[in-house]
Scaffold this motif. Structure first.
Motif, PDB file in Angstrom:
ATOM      1  N   ARG A 256      37.805  47.106   1.449  1.00 14.61           N
ATOM      2  CA  ARG A 256      37.020  48.334   1.496  1.00 14.61           C
ATOM      3  C   ARG A 256      36.210  48.403   2.779  1.00 14.61           C
ATOM      4  O   ARG A 256      36.036  47.417   3.499  1.00 14.61           O
ATOM      5  CB  ARG A 256      36.078  48.426   0.298  1.00 14.61           C
ATOM      6  N   ILE A 257      35.708  49.591   3.068  1.00 11.92           N
ATOM      7  CA  ILE A 257      34.772  49.811   4.174  1.00 11.92           C
ATOM      8  C   ILE A 257      33.365  49.674   3.627  1.00 11.92           C
ATOM      9  O   ILE A 257      32.974  50.395   2.703  1.00 11.92           O
ATOM     10  CB  ILE A 257      34.973  51.209   4.787  1.00 11.92           C
ATOM     11  N   GLU A 258      32.607  48.743   4.178  1.00  6.78           N
ATOM     12  CA  GLU A 258      31.229  48.575   3.730  1.00  6.78           C
ATOM     13  C   GLU A 258      30.350  49.719   4.251  1.00  6.78           C
ATOM     14  O   GLU A 258      29.554  50.284   3.506  1.00  6.78           O
ATOM     15  CB  GLU A 258      30.681  47.233   4.215  1.00  6.78           C
ATOM     16  N   LYS A 259      30.515  50.039   5.529  1.00  3.95           N
ATOM     17  CA  LYS A 259      29.746  51.160   6.099  1.00  3.95           C
ATOM     18  C   LYS A 259      30.391  51.561   7.416  1.00  3.95           C
ATOM     19  O   LYS A 259      31.089  50.783   8.076  1.00  3.95           O
ATOM     20  CB  LYS A 259      28.278  50.777   6.324  1.00  3.95           C
ATOM     21  N   CYS A 260      30.173  52.814   7.805  1.00  9.59           N
ATOM     22  CA  CYS A 260      30.606  53.347   9.101  1.00  9.59           C
ATOM     23  C   CYS A 260      29.399  53.965   9.796  1.00  9.59           C
ATOM     24  O   CYS A 260      28.502  54.512   9.131  1.00  9.59           O
ATOM     25  CB  CYS A 260      31.692  54.419   8.929  1.00  9.59           C
ATOM     26  N   TRP A 261      29.382  53.896  11.124  1.00  8.29           N
ATOM     27  CA  TRP A 261      28.267  54.481  11.857  1.00  8.29           C
ATOM     28  C   TRP A 261      28.719  54.888  13.258  1.00  8.29           C
ATOM     29  O   TRP A 261      29.734  54.399  13.773  1.00  8.29           O
ATOM     30  CB  TRP A 261      27.104  53.500  11.948  1.00  8.29           C
ATOM     31  N   ILE A 262      27.962  55.789  13.850  1.00  7.91           N
ATOM     32  CA  ILE A 262      28.201  56.177  15.235  1.00  7.91           C
ATOM     33  C   ILE A 262      27.620  55.115  16.135  1.00  7.91           C
ATOM     34  O   ILE A 262      26.447  54.748  16.015  1.00  7.91           O
ATOM     35  CB  ILE A 262      27.571  57.540  15.542  1.00  7.91           C
ATOM     36  N   HIS A 263      28.454  54.593  17.030  1.00  7.62           N
ATOM     37  CA  HIS A 263      28.017  53.490  17.891  1.00  7.62           C
ATOM     38  C   HIS A 263      27.294  54.057  19.102  1.00  7.62           C
ATOM     39  O   HIS A 263      27.825  54.871  19.853  1.00  7.62           O
ATOM     40  CB  HIS A 263      29.226  52.685  18.350  1.00  7.62           C
ATOM     41  N   ASN A 264      26.059  53.608  19.318  1.00  9.05           N
ATOM     42  CA  ASN A 264      25.259  54.023  20.467  1.00  9.05           C
ATOM     43  C   ASN A 264      25.204  52.880  21.458  1.00  9.05           C
ATOM     44  O   ASN A 264      24.586  51.847  21.191  1.00  9.05           O
ATOM     45  CB  ASN A 264      23.834  54.388  20.026  1.00  9.05           C
ATOM     46  N   GLU A 265      25.839  53.059  22.593  1.00  8.58           N
ATOM     47  CA  GLU A 265      25.862  51.995  23.594  1.00  8.58           C
ATOM     48  C   GLU A 265      24.545  51.950  24.363  1.00  8.58           C
ATOM     49  O   GLU A 265      23.838  52.923  24.489  1.00  8.58           O
ATOM     50  CB  GLU A 265      27.027  52.237  24.565  1.00  8.58           C
TER      51      GLU A 265
END
Length: 265
Positions: A256-265
């Protein structure tokens, strides 16, 4: 395969058999699995609206969404992996790690915005990979109950179809090649997506949207490690809807996917 029309999201501005299953759930699972395309579960209404989700976005998130290419990171795990479940010759290598998804807003803005809204609404957090077809696709997007037993069923708007390349198949990012991401059934409103595990170019010729994101080679190693030994249509969808306990009991090797987020470099 891919069709539907919808409103653009304006984020930048504002083993175990299926005994005990009901007749309806059996027919529903058959529909999910045996349709021509990766199909979907229709979601019912939810109190979570676009505006309420947008209000939770940080300024850095909004800046990221305004860019042409947006990096999404998703943490993958196989929480109930049990080596005793595997056959004698199967290696115990449960899928774990972080996958990078590069969303191509410039070439597929409508589908990209729809996907980004799903990420920021946390729709994919806790999603199981309920459909894993060897040498074809891996699919997710059905929400499970949370720790309090509440199962969100977000309602997503449909999106218009992004224009295809001038020559079909000329842009690998918009063709169903290995590592590309697309909406199941070409319909963003179902909230389900899949990644191509191999080149499935014949899907390009079907009606509807084309892929809008790509997964890099290293991330695809994690996708390839997702267990694919469960036959289709033996109760995966029903187990995911019931939650972790049911998945652990019936499909312990399901990732499963635990969490997804927008990656900020």
């Amino acid at each position: 395969m891919y069709h539907g029309r919808i409103t653009k999201i304006r984020s930048r501005r504002n083993k175990i058999p299926w005994q005990g299953a009901t007749i309806s759930s059996v027919f529903f699972s058959m529909f999910i699995i045996f349709g021509r395309t990766p199909s979907y579960e229709k979601s019912s209404s939810s109190s979570t609206s676009i505006s309420s989700v947008e209000s939770r976005l940080s300024s850095s998130d909004l800046r990221k969404i305004d860019e042409f290419d947006v990096v999404i990171k998703c943490q993958v795990d196989t929480p109930f992996a049990d080596p005793a479940y595997l056959k004698e010759r199967e290696a115990f290598n449960p899928a774990r790690g972080t996958i990078d998804i590069l969303v191509h807003k410039k070439i597929a803005p409508l589908a990209s915005d729809a996907f980004l809204f799903m990420v920021t609404s946390r729709h994919f957090d806790g999603n199981y990979f309920f459909r894993v077809v060897p040498e074809f696709i891996v699919q997710w997007g059905i929400e499970s109950p949370d720790s309090e037993g509440i199962r969100r069923k977000l309602k997503f708007p449909k999106v218009d179809i992004d224009p295809p390349p001038s020559v079909l198949g000329s842009d690998p990012k918009r063709s169903n090649v290995r590592g590309t991401l697309n909406f199941a059934g070409g319909n963003a409103s179902n909230g389900q997506v899949y990644v191509n595990k191999r080149d499935n170019l014949y899907l390009d010729k079907e009606k509807g949207s084309l892929p809008f994101a790509t997964i890099d080679k290293k991330s695809m190693e994690i996708i390839d490690a997702i267990y694919n030994g469960y036959k289709q249509g033996i109760g995966q969808v029903d187990a995911v809807k019931k939650g972790d306990d049911e998945v652990k009991k019936l499909f312990p090797m399901m990732s499963r996917i635990e969490k997804c987020w927008i990656h900020n470099e």
